[in-house]
Design a protein around this motif. Structure first.
Motif, PDB file in Angstrom:
ATOM      1  N   CYS A 262       0.765  -1.148  -0.059  1.00 39.81           N
ATOM      2  CA  CYS A 262       0.113  -0.105  -0.193  1.00 39.81           C
ATOM      3  C   CYS A 262       0.789   1.330  -0.003  1.00 39.81           C
ATOM      4  CB  CYS A 262      -1.118   0.137   1.209  1.00 39.81           C
ATOM      5  SG  CYS A 262      -1.829   1.424   1.329  1.00 39.81           S
ATOM      6  N   GLN A 263       1.979   1.422   0.877  1.00 36.04           N
ATOM      7  CA  GLN A 263       2.779   2.439   0.630  1.00 36.04           C
ATOM      8  C   GLN A 263       3.485   2.606  -0.573  1.00 36.04           C
ATOM      9  OE1 GLN A 263       6.353   1.758   3.210  1.00 36.04           O
ATOM     10  NE2 GLN A 263       7.106   3.601   2.875  1.00 36.04           N
ATOM     11  N   ALA A 264       3.968   1.495  -1.159  1.00 34.15           N
ATOM     12  CA  ALA A 264       4.698   1.426  -2.490  1.00 34.15           C
ATOM     13  C   ALA A 264       3.628   2.100  -3.381  1.00 34.15           C
ATOM     14  CB  ALA A 264       5.044   0.112  -2.797  1.00 34.15           C
ATOM     15  N   ASP A 265       2.314   1.570  -3.466  1.00 35.38           N
ATOM     16  CA  ASP A 265       1.284   1.917  -4.411  1.00 35.38           C
ATOM     17  C   ASP A 265       1.226   3.577  -4.295  1.00 35.38           C
ATOM     18  OD1 ASP A 265       1.147  -0.213  -5.530  1.00 35.38           O
ATOM     19  OD2 ASP A 265      -0.680  -1.057  -4.428  1.00 35.38           O
ATOM     20  N   LEU A 266       1.095   4.084  -3.119  1.00 40.86           N
ATOM     21  CA  LEU A 266       0.883   5.724  -2.988  1.00 40.86           C
ATOM     22  C   LEU A 266       1.911   6.326  -3.289  1.00 40.86           C
ATOM     23  CD1 LEU A 266      -0.700   5.359   0.754  1.00 40.86           C
ATOM     24  CD2 LEU A 266      -1.837   5.897  -1.295  1.00 40.86           C
ATOM     25  N   GLU A 267       3.170   5.988  -3.083  1.00 42.94           N
ATOM     26  CA  GLU A 267       4.456   6.596  -3.614  1.00 42.94           C
ATOM     27  C   GLU A 267       4.121   6.691  -5.124  1.00 42.94           C
ATOM     28  OE1 GLU A 267       7.488   4.711  -1.691  1.00 42.94           O
ATOM     29  OE2 GLU A 267       7.533   5.755   0.082  1.00 42.94           O
TER      30      GLU A 267
ATOM     31  N   MET B 171      -1.521  14.831  -1.474  1.00 40.86           N
ATOM     32  CA  MET B 171      -2.419  13.631  -0.687  1.00 40.86           C
ATOM     33  C   MET B 171      -2.018  12.389  -0.742  1.00 40.86           C
ATOM     34  SD  MET B 171      -6.281  12.460  -1.736  1.00 40.86           S
ATOM     35  CE  MET B 171      -5.519  11.536  -3.128  1.00 40.86           C
ATOM     36  N   TYR B 172      -1.404  12.011  -1.922  1.00 41.76           N
ATOM     37  CA  TYR B 172      -0.729  10.568  -2.050  1.00 41.76           C
ATOM     38  C   TYR B 172       0.524  10.458  -1.187  1.00 41.76           C
ATOM     39  CZ  TYR B 172      -3.654   9.357  -5.893  1.00 41.76           C
ATOM     40  OH  TYR B 172      -4.890   8.855  -6.685  1.00 41.76           O
ATOM     41  N   GLU B 173       1.309  11.635  -1.181  1.00 40.07           N
ATOM     42  CA  GLU B 173       2.585  11.704  -0.446  1.00 40.07           C
ATOM     43  C   GLU B 173       2.332  11.746   1.132  1.00 40.07           C
ATOM     44  OE1 GLU B 173       4.537  15.206  -1.811  1.00 40.07           O
ATOM     45  OE2 GLU B 173       5.630  14.221  -3.689  1.00 40.07           O
ATOM     46  N   ARG B 174       1.373  12.440   1.441  1.00 36.73           N
ATOM     47  CA  ARG B 174       0.967  12.519   3.045  1.00 36.73           C
ATOM     48  C   ARG B 174       0.726  11.227   3.498  1.00 36.73           C
ATOM     49  NH1 ARG B 174      -2.066  16.295   2.420  1.00 36.73           N
ATOM     50  NH2 ARG B 174      -4.127  15.231   2.340  1.00 36.73           N
ATOM     51  N   ASN B 175      -0.335  10.517   2.758  1.00 27.70           N
ATOM     52  CA  ASN B 175      -0.686   9.161   3.072  1.00 27.70           C
ATOM     53  C   ASN B 175       0.262   8.079   3.014  1.00 27.70           C
ATOM     54  OD1 ASN B 175      -3.920   9.253   3.823  1.00 27.70           O
ATOM     55  ND2 ASN B 175      -3.668  10.659   1.887  1.00 27.70           N
ATOM     56  N   ALA B 176       1.161   8.201   2.136  1.00 27.60           N
ATOM     57  CA  ALA B 176       2.423   7.283   2.066  1.00 27.60           C
ATOM     58  C   ALA B 176       3.108   7.232   3.147  1.00 27.60           C
ATOM     59  CB  ALA B 176       3.305   7.472   0.688  1.00 27.60           C
TER      60      ALA B 176
ATOM     61  N   VAL C 253       1.424   5.680   6.198  1.00 21.23           N
ATOM     62  CA  VAL C 253       1.351   4.266   6.148  1.00 21.23           C
ATOM     63  C   VAL C 253       2.829   3.827   6.577  1.00 21.23           C
ATOM     64  CG1 VAL C 253       1.301   2.134   4.546  1.00 21.23           C
ATOM     65  CG2 VAL C 253      -0.228   4.066   4.539  1.00 21.23           C
ATOM     66  N   ALA C 254       3.750   4.711   6.098  1.00 26.18           N
ATOM     67  CA  ALA C 254       5.282   4.178   6.418  1.00 26.18           C
ATOM     68  C   ALA C 254       5.435   4.460   8.027  1.00 26.18           C
ATOM     69  CB  ALA C 254       6.402   5.203   5.781  1.00 26.18           C
ATOM     70  N   GLN C 255       4.636   5.278   8.593  1.00 24.74           N
ATOM     71  CA  GLN C 255       4.990   5.434  10.075  1.00 24.74           C
ATOM     72  C   GLN C 255       4.153   4.291  10.749  1.00 24.74           C
ATOM     73  OE1 GLN C 255       3.204   9.096  11.451  1.00 24.74           O
ATOM     74  NE2 GLN C 255       4.200   8.710  13.515  1.00 24.74           N
ATOM     75  N   MET C 256       3.067   3.932  10.241  1.00 19.27           N
ATOM     76  CA  MET C 256       2.421   2.659  10.788  1.00 19.27           C
ATOM     77  C   MET C 256       3.270   1.432  10.755  1.00 19.27           C
ATOM     78  SD  MET C 256      -1.473   1.276   9.486  1.00 19.27           S
ATOM     79  CE  MET C 256      -2.068   2.873   9.444  1.00 19.27           C
ATOM     80  N   ILE C 257       3.837   1.319   9.506  1.00 21.10           N
ATOM     81  CA  ILE C 257       4.638   0.129   9.271  1.00 21.10           C
ATOM     82  C   ILE C 257       5.851  -0.019  10.449  1.00 21.10           C
ATOM     83  CG2 ILE C 257       6.319  -1.080   7.872  1.00 21.10           C
ATOM     84  CD1 ILE C 257       4.453  -0.185   5.697  1.00 21.10           C
ATOM     85  N   ARG C 258       6.354   1.327  10.699  1.00 25.77           N
ATOM     86  CA  ARG C 258       7.570   1.335  11.652  1.00 25.77           C
ATOM     87  C   ARG C 258       7.054   1.020  13.222  1.00 25.77           C
ATOM     88  NH1 ARG C 258       8.998   6.060   8.878  1.00 25.77           N
ATOM     89  NH2 ARG C 258       7.960   7.304  10.452  1.00 25.77           N
ATOM     90  N   LYS C 259       6.044   1.223  13.404  1.00 23.84           N
ATOM     91  CA  LYS C 259       5.297   1.117  14.863  1.00 23.84           C
ATOM     92  C   LYS C 259       4.879  -0.287  15.005  1.00 23.84           C
ATOM     93  CE  LYS C 259       4.100   5.892  16.155  1.00 23.84           C
ATOM     94  NZ  LYS C 259       2.768   6.751  16.437  1.00 23.84           N
ATOM     95  N   ALA C 260       4.103  -0.751  13.863  1.00 29.70           N
ATOM     96  CA  ALA C 260       3.588  -2.187  13.959  1.00 29.70           C
ATOM     97  C   ALA C 260       4.365  -3.227  13.389  1.00 29.70           C
ATOM     98  CB  ALA C 260       2.110  -2.119  13.299  1.00 29.70           C
ATOM     99  N   GLY C 261       5.606  -2.955  12.794  1.00 32.22           N
ATOM    100  CA  GLY C 261       6.262  -4.029  12.249  1.00 32.22           C
ATOM    101  C   GLY C 261       6.923  -5.130  13.109  1.00 32.22           C
ATOM    102  N   PRO C 262       7.456  -4.341  14.377  1.00 30.02           N
ATOM    103  CA  PRO C 262       7.827  -5.363  15.230  1.00 30.02           C
ATOM    104  C   PRO C 262       6.909  -6.553  15.579  1.00 30.02           C
ATOM    105  CG  PRO C 262       8.592  -3.435  15.786  1.00 30.02           C
ATOM    106  CD  PRO C 262       7.647  -3.285  14.780  1.00 30.02           C
TER     107      PRO C 262
END
Length: 288
Positions: free
Chosen positions: A248-253, A267-272, A275-284
């Motif tokens: 999803c992040q890659a598609d938005l970028e 809008m796409y850059e902001r949401n990308a 999502v990247a921030q969400m991945i950093r927090k939830a990734g572990p």
């Protein structure tokens, strides 16, 4: 002066208790392991008295029982006094001894407790401290157990150290035992039999083949089956979710680069970035 036999038994039992206590105290913490000094003394004496009574070497049963009574009553009284008086408790049970302080071995304290350097290294290895240079502080408890505090740079990294918030974790619930579903603990998890049977189908395991099944606080089912030769498939839900977020992040970028709309691009850059921030927090938590 000849004492009555019952009085002689009481005096001899009390005297032996005191003598054995000081002998055990002389031997030090190394001999008593997880027992207190009085538990150590009482344990070996109980065995001796019981053996005397059982084998018939002590012909007078009443005297033998009287001796056991003394050996039970005195430790009980000492325990009650210890609860009220710290000085008396320290004398009876002993006090902790510092054996490593500020990364330096306290040789005098080791000698006092009759521990050699090899004994200390063995206890440290039991605490996964193989390098003595990594130990900041170590204390030998009255029970003979060694508690170790590693140096700050050698301590495991915790979520708090990196300012990471983690969800609270509760005890797992056993929902399957020996092929039978336990409805009460299953209800505590918030799931029902239909969910449980569906999860077993995903693992391609029959209920009758499950020895133990547990559900953790995150709703993950872990099972142990009777047939250990069967390899259970690993759950992929978390990995798939992580992969979906990354896609999803890659598609938005990609959309932000491909669009010609001045309004859509930020809008796409902001949401990308979100999502990247969400991945950093939830990734572990999503990595199996």
């Amino acid at each position: 002066m000849n004492l009555p036999s019952w009085m002689d038994i009481i005096i001899r039992s009390f005297a032996m208790l005191i003598i054995l206590f000081f002998l055990a105290k002389l031997l030090g913490k190394k001999q008593v392991s997880q027992l207190t000094l009085f538990e150590y003394v009482v344990g070996i004496t109980f065995g001796s008295i019981a053996a005397e009574i059982s084998t018939g070497l002590e012909r007078n049963l009443v005297q033998g029982l009287l001796s056991l009574f003394v050996w039970t009553l005195v430790p009980f009284g000492i325990t009650m006094i210890s609860l009220k008086n710290k000085k008396f408790r320290d004398f009876i049970e002993g006090k902790p001894t510092v054996v490593i302080k500020d990364g330096k071995i306290q040789e005098d304290n080791l000698t006092k407790e009759k521990y050699s350097a090899d004994d200390l290294m063995e206890l440290l290895r039991q605490k996964n401290a193989f390098n003595i240079a990594d130990v900041e502080f170590a204390i030998l408890e009255a029970s003979g157990d060694l508690n170790v505090m590693m140096k700050r740079e050698k301590q495991p990294l915790t979520p708090k150290d990196i300012h990471l918030r983690v969800a609270p974790e509760k005890e797992p619930h056993t929902v399957i035992l020996e092929g039978k579903i336990l409805d009460e603990p299953l209800g505590l998890t918030g799931y029902n039999r239909a969910w449980l049977l569906t999860e077993l189908e995903k693992l391609n395991v029959s209920l009758a083949n499950v020895f133990i099944g547990q559900v953790d606080s995150f709703g993950k089912l872990a099972i142990d089956i009777y047939d250990d030769k069967i390899q259970l498939p690993q759950p992929q839900e978390k990995s798939l979710l992580l992969a979906t977020l990354k896609k999803c992040q890659a598609d938005l970028e990609l959309y932000s680069l491909a669009t010609r709309s001045a309004d859509a691009k930020p809008m796409y850059e902001r949401n990308a970035k979100k999502v990247a921030q969400m991945i950093r927090k939830a990734g572990p938590f999503l990595q199996e």
